[in-house]
Design a protein around this motif. Structure first.
Motif, PDB file in Angstrom:
ATOM      1  N   ARG A 217      47.629  -0.072 -13.213  1.00 61.26           N
ATOM      2  CA  ARG A 217      46.214   0.594 -12.682  1.00 61.26           C
ATOM      3  C   ARG A 217      45.852   0.397 -11.206  1.00 61.26           C
ATOM      4  O   ARG A 217      45.378   1.282 -10.690  1.00 61.26           O
ATOM      5  N   LYS A 218      46.365  -0.730 -10.749  1.00 55.37           N
ATOM      6  CA  LYS A 218      46.190  -0.949  -9.286  1.00 55.37           C
ATOM      7  C   LYS A 218      47.159   0.042  -8.614  1.00 55.37           C
ATOM      8  O   LYS A 218      46.558   0.660  -7.262  1.00 55.37           O
ATOM      9  N   ILE A 219      48.339   0.505  -8.965  1.00 58.46           N
ATOM     10  CA  ILE A 219      49.131   1.684  -8.294  1.00 58.46           C
ATOM     11  C   ILE A 219      48.479   2.919  -8.560  1.00 58.46           C
ATOM     12  O   ILE A 219      48.366   3.696  -7.343  1.00 58.46           O
ATOM     13  N   ALA A 220      48.023   3.198  -9.779  1.00 59.26           N
ATOM     14  CA  ALA A 220      47.202   4.490  -9.984  1.00 59.26           C
ATOM     15  C   ALA A 220      46.076   4.621  -8.881  1.00 59.26           C
ATOM     16  O   ALA A 220      45.914   5.619  -8.570  1.00 59.26           O
ATOM     17  N   GLU A 221      45.298   3.500  -8.654  1.00 60.48           N
ATOM     18  CA  GLU A 221      44.218   3.608  -7.725  1.00 60.48           C
ATOM     19  C   GLU A 221      44.682   3.937  -6.459  1.00 60.48           C
ATOM     20  O   GLU A 221      44.222   4.761  -5.726  1.00 60.48           O
ATOM     21  N   ALA A 222      45.843   3.362  -5.934  1.00 63.07           N
ATOM     22  CA  ALA A 222      46.424   3.677  -4.654  1.00 63.07           C
ATOM     23  C   ALA A 222      46.892   4.959  -4.455  1.00 63.07           C
ATOM     24  O   ALA A 222      46.368   5.616  -3.303  1.00 63.07           O
ATOM     25  N   ASN A 223      47.325   5.733  -5.453  1.00 60.97           N
ATOM     26  CA  ASN A 223      47.881   7.007  -5.467  1.00 60.97           C
ATOM     27  C   ASN A 223      46.432   7.799  -5.378  1.00 60.97           C
ATOM     28  O   ASN A 223      46.296   8.838  -4.772  1.00 60.97           O
ATOM     29  N   ARG A 224      45.642   7.612  -6.120  1.00 58.11           N
ATOM     30  CA  ARG A 224      44.171   8.364  -6.159  1.00 58.11           C
ATOM     31  C   ARG A 224      43.439   8.563  -4.888  1.00 58.11           C
ATOM     32  O   ARG A 224      42.977   9.576  -4.413  1.00 58.11           O
ATOM     33  N   ILE A 225      43.375   7.337  -4.344  1.00 64.21           N
ATOM     34  CA  ILE A 225      42.820   7.365  -2.805  1.00 64.21           C
ATOM     35  C   ILE A 225      43.651   7.667  -1.710  1.00 64.21           C
ATOM     36  O   ILE A 225      43.142   7.487  -0.582  1.00 64.21           O
ATOM     37  N   GLY A 226      44.957   7.682  -1.919  1.00 68.55           N
ATOM     38  CA  GLY A 226      45.809   8.040  -0.906  1.00 68.55           C
ATOM     39  C   GLY A 226      46.457   6.576  -0.270  1.00 68.55           C
ATOM     40  O   GLY A 226      46.752   6.960   1.085  1.00 68.55           O
ATOM     41  N   THR A 227      46.364   5.383  -0.727  1.00 69.25           N
ATOM     42  CA  THR A 227      46.889   4.279   0.039  1.00 69.25           C
ATOM     43  C   THR A 227      48.535   4.060  -0.250  1.00 69.25           C
ATOM     44  O   THR A 227      48.904   4.341  -1.101  1.00 69.25           O
TER      45      THR A 227
END
Length: 252
Positions: free
Chosen positions: A156-166
């Motif tokens: 979930r943490k990785i998916a969030e980073a991909n979603r916001i471009g981190t």
């Protein structure tokens, strides 16, 4: 068979009650001492053989250990009882970092009362080279490691980073698995709590509670050194900068 040696977590809980009792000995006949004995007997630290011993974490043994903690304080003027090295360390910790130690004790009590700590099996690296997890306690280390190894939370943490471009890279040393290993390293990283559980308390881990770390930095965040077994990514990065002569590893 004798009762097992006292652990850091057990001494932490006893000393917290001693502090609440104005550094006076916990007496066997007091209801609070009996309740503390019941709590200690419930901790998931010892096997069933130890738990079956008549003296195992009895109110009388808790009372004696409370006296050891009192007399092993650095400021105690008279002869200290023979409580052992770990007892002295816990007494000193409560003398110098009382609020932090009280928070750690409360977090363990909350984790036991909620049942969460009782459900978590022993984890690798929950015990340091000295046989206990200093300051945070073995049970809080178990709790943290278990949560950080949760693959769903990491995804979930990785998916969030991909979603916001981190960028998915170590927050300490900036290592990026995809850059070093190619496709096999894509979207791979470990996570680490940015705040010790004795401060954050027994609540559900949220994504902003976690930082990305590579495997090496993760081990260093948890490694016992100078009385601490917990470091934030910022603290570890500062240690690396000091060792390298002041240059920030994030700049490399």
């Amino acid at each position: 068979m004798r009762s097992p040696s006292w652990s850091w977590d057990e001494l932490l809980l006893i000393c917290a009650r001693v502090v609440e009792n104005d550094w006076r000995q916990l007496r066997t006949y007091q209801r609070a001492t009996e309740q503390l004995a019941d709590l200690l007997q419930s901790l998931p630290l010892h096997d069933t053989t130890a738990r079956s011993l008549p003296e195992f974490r009895s109110a009388a043994s808790v009372s004696r250990k409370s006296a050891d903690l009192i007399t092993n304080r650095p400021s105690y003027a008279r002869q200290a009882t023979r409580g052992g090295h770990l007892t002295s360390l816990v007494a000193e910790a409560f003398t110098t970092r009382e609020s932090e130690m009280m928070e750690a004790a409360q977090a363990i009590e909350d984790g036991i009362s909620s049942g969460e700590l009782l459900r978590i099996p022993p984890q690798p690296d929950e015990v340091d080279v000295d046989g206990y997890a200093a300051r945070e306690g073995r049970l809080l280390a178990r709790w943290a490691i278990f949560r950080e190894r949760n693959p769903t939370l990491r995804k979930r943490k990785i998916a969030e980073a991909n979603r916001i471009g981190t960028r998915i890279q170590c927050d300490v040393c900036q290592f990026r698995f995809a850059d070093a290993y190619g496709p096999i390293g894509q979207d791979y990283i470990e996570v680490h709590h940015v705040q010790p559980l004795h401060i954050s308390g027994p609540r559900e881990t949220r994504l902003h509670d976690l930082a990305f770390v590579c495997a090496n930095c993760h081990r260093m965040c948890h490694r016992s050194h100078l009385g601490s077994t917990w470091r934030t990514p910022d603290a570890l990065r500062s240690l690396m900068a000091t060792h390298s002569g002041g240059s920030d590893p994030a700049q490399h």
